[in-house]
Design an enzyme around this catalytic site. Structure first.
Site, short mmCIF file in Angstrom:
data_model
loop_
_atom_site.label_atom_id
_atom_site.label_comp_id
_atom_site.label_asym_id
_atom_site.label_seq_id
_atom_site.Cartn_x
_atom_site.Cartn_y
_atom_site.Cartn_z
N ASP A 97 24.65 -7.44 2.81
CA ASP A 97 25.73 -6.72 3.47
C ASP A 97 25.75 -7.16 4.93
OD1 ASP A 97 27.62 -4.65 3.97
OD2 ASP A 97 26.62 -3.42 2.47
N ASP A 198 31.37 -6.03 5.43
CA ASP A 198 31.76 -4.65 5.72
C ASP A 198 33.09 -4.63 6.49
OD1 ASP A 198 30.87 -1.83 5.70
OD2 ASP A 198 30.92 -2.05 7.88
N HIS A 314 28.03 3.41 -2.21
CA HIS A 314 27.32 4.24 -1.24
C HIS A 314 28.27 5.02 -0.34
CE1 HIS A 314 28.38 0.68 0.99
NE2 HIS A 314 28.25 1.40 2.09
#
Ligand SMILES: [Ca+2]
Ligand SMILES: [Ca+2]
Length: 507
Positions: A97, A198, A314
């Site tokens: 990530d 992200d 998440h």
């Protein structure tokens, strides 16, 4: 294999909640490495790790203070490398990530930037003067409140799309781009197989700082603070950079539920995959809606690129709690699993969904870990609401729900750790856990394993195109075809038995 990701099943691991390898209550690389055999047996192909870089963890690692270090909570660079090598030895790919939009407010770049208006790093972030004694415009942070934070020292505001400790970088500055591209090369050189990027559509803001409009309910529409042309330019440059390496994948988190916008970031010269929140984050279960979104993705993608298939992550409540009700519990959850593993697209499973883990609710604010939940609680209290009301509102929007430790067995702390973990274990761990489901033949875990096995057995299920995708009332069905192989999958989401005559289908 070139384009390995097209046929892969991804599995998202929320770093601090998978397995604690050193007994400090926080998941880490040693712990994950010790569970690779489990993941191999489940037969996933690639792991997506949430951020593991050094971070003060205001937003659980999405606030990075050093892009070149492993956060001490997760181990050392050596632990990372051991984990990566062991995953590769088992034929499992690993993607990292990466947060390019902002850094932690404790990142040395920002510390230097806020020193003075003439700091060499001043222009690495977005600094603006007061306008008539106020914030430069009406832009709101996604975590609530103004997106502008006043900094006394230099008497200017800095911009943050998320928490004030997550400071947006100025992507119009080529030095920022070069510094971040160095970061990308560093991790690719270490052998990482790609990135999950992200909020990639947040790079850059409208330089004219126009105010954002509001919708009918008074909610701000984020028109001028994302999806700027520069975001697309950077994505293309990223592609060029990553193409210098072999077999790397770029997955984008495009913060929008509008598929028409999200899809513009995918393609040959852009990102390989984007998250389809239009389907993935549906709030309630509706057969028609699921069908419409699948149909839309098929139509819009025109076979050029693959959608992603997921219902949990998440950032959202677990879909077992969100989309499955008591009566249909096992069955609907299994059908959603089947859908993710047989529809056209790339499945992204979220750790724990394979055992049917449910949302976590905390009964005291001191147990709340998510910044979004904590900020909501504080705001509710400040506005004069009761503790109970504030806690309820904070539980509602908290992302802690889907972040509790995976439930390995029925021993204390669910076998995740020897000591009290950083976040509460869901109290249903004695009933819902990997160990007991490994023994039961009709458990959720066995169902996931079977479906993964079936998917891998038939090329039509991971390479085929839709020959048909249709719906009759509560029955959703499709036929996927690859060369001579045709597989039909029929989902009766209704409560009544139904009959479909194959001859009546238009194939
Ligand atoms: Ca640990
Ligand atoms: Ca931004």
């Amino acid at each position: 294999m070139k384009d390995w990701w097209k046929e892969a099943i991804f599995y998202e691991i929320y770093m601090p909640s998978f397995c604690d390898g050193n007994g400090d209550g926080i998941g880490d690389f040693k712990g994950i490495a010790s569970k690779l055999a489990y993941l191999k047996e489940l037969d996933i192909d690639a792991i997506w790790l949430t951020p593991f870089y050094k971070s003060p963890k205001i937003d659980n690692g999405y606030d990075i203070s050093d892009y070149y270090s492993i956060d001490a909570d997760y181990g050392t660079m050596y632990d990372f490398q051991v984990f990566l090598d062991q995953a590769h030895q088992r034929g499992i790919k690993v993607i990292a990530d990466l947060v390019l939009n902002h850094t932690s407010s404790l990142h040395p770049w920002f510390l230097e930037s806020r020193e003075s208006r003439t700091s060499p790093k001043r222009d690495w972030y977005i600094w603006k003067d007061k306008v008539e004694g106020h914030q430069p415009n009406n832009w709101e942070s996604y975590f609530g409140g103004s997106a502008w934070e006043y900094d006394e020292k230099t008497a200017q505001y800095y911009y943050h799309a998320f928490a004030k400790e997550q400071v947006d970088l100025n992507w119009y500055n080529p030095e920022v781009k070069n510094a971040m591209f160095d970061v990308i090369r560093f991790w690719l050189d270490k052998g990482i197989d790609g990135f999950r990027l992200d909020v990639i559509n947040f790079l850059g803001i409208d330089p004219t700082l126009q105010n954002n409009p509001y919708d009918e309910e008074g909610k701000q529409i984020h028109l001028h603070d994302k999806d700027l042309p520069i975001a697309f330019e950077i994505v293309e440059e990223l592609r060029t950079l990553v193409n210098k390496y072999e077999d790397k994948v770029l997955v984008g988190e495009v913060g929008t539920e509008e598929f028409e916008i999200a899809k513009t970031y995918a393609g040959q010269d852009k990102l390989d995959l984007i998250f389809n929140f239009n389907l993935g984050s549906i709030q309630k279960f509706e057969v028609k809606r699921i069908f419409d979104e699948l149909k839309k993705m098929e139509k819009e993608n025109q076979g050029l690129y693959l959608p992603t298939l997921f219902f949990s992550s998440h950032d959202m409540p677990r879909h077992i709690t969100r989309l499955v009700d008591q009566d249909t519990e096992q069955t609907r959850a299994q059908m959603l699993c089947t859908l993710m593993l047989t529809a056209t697209g790339v499945p992204f499973l979220y750790y724990g969904e394979e055992i049917g883990m449910t949302d976590l609710y905390v009964d005291d604010i001191s147990e709340m870990r998510d910044v979004q939940g904590i900020l909501t609680y504080q705001r509710m209290i400040a506005e004069g609401n009761s503790v109970i009301e504030a806690l309820e509102a904070s539980n509602m929007c908290s992302r802690d729900k889907s972040r509790s430790p995976i439930q390995w067995n029925d021993t204390v702390y669910a076998g995740f750790s020897q000591i009290k973990p950083w976040i509460c274990v869901n109290e249903n761990y004695t009933k819902i856990n990997v160990e007991c489901q490994s023994r039961e033949v009709d458990s959720m875990l066995q169902y996931y394993k079977n479906m993964i096995r079936i998917r891998k057995k038939y090329k039509a299920l991971y390479k085929g195109n839709y020959e048909l995708l249709d719906r009759r009332n509560d029955v959703l069905f499709f036929i996927r075809k690859y060369k001579e192989q045709r597989i039909g999958v029929f989902f009766n989401f209704g409560i009544k038995q139904d009959t479909l005559h194959l001859e009546s289908l238009s194939i």
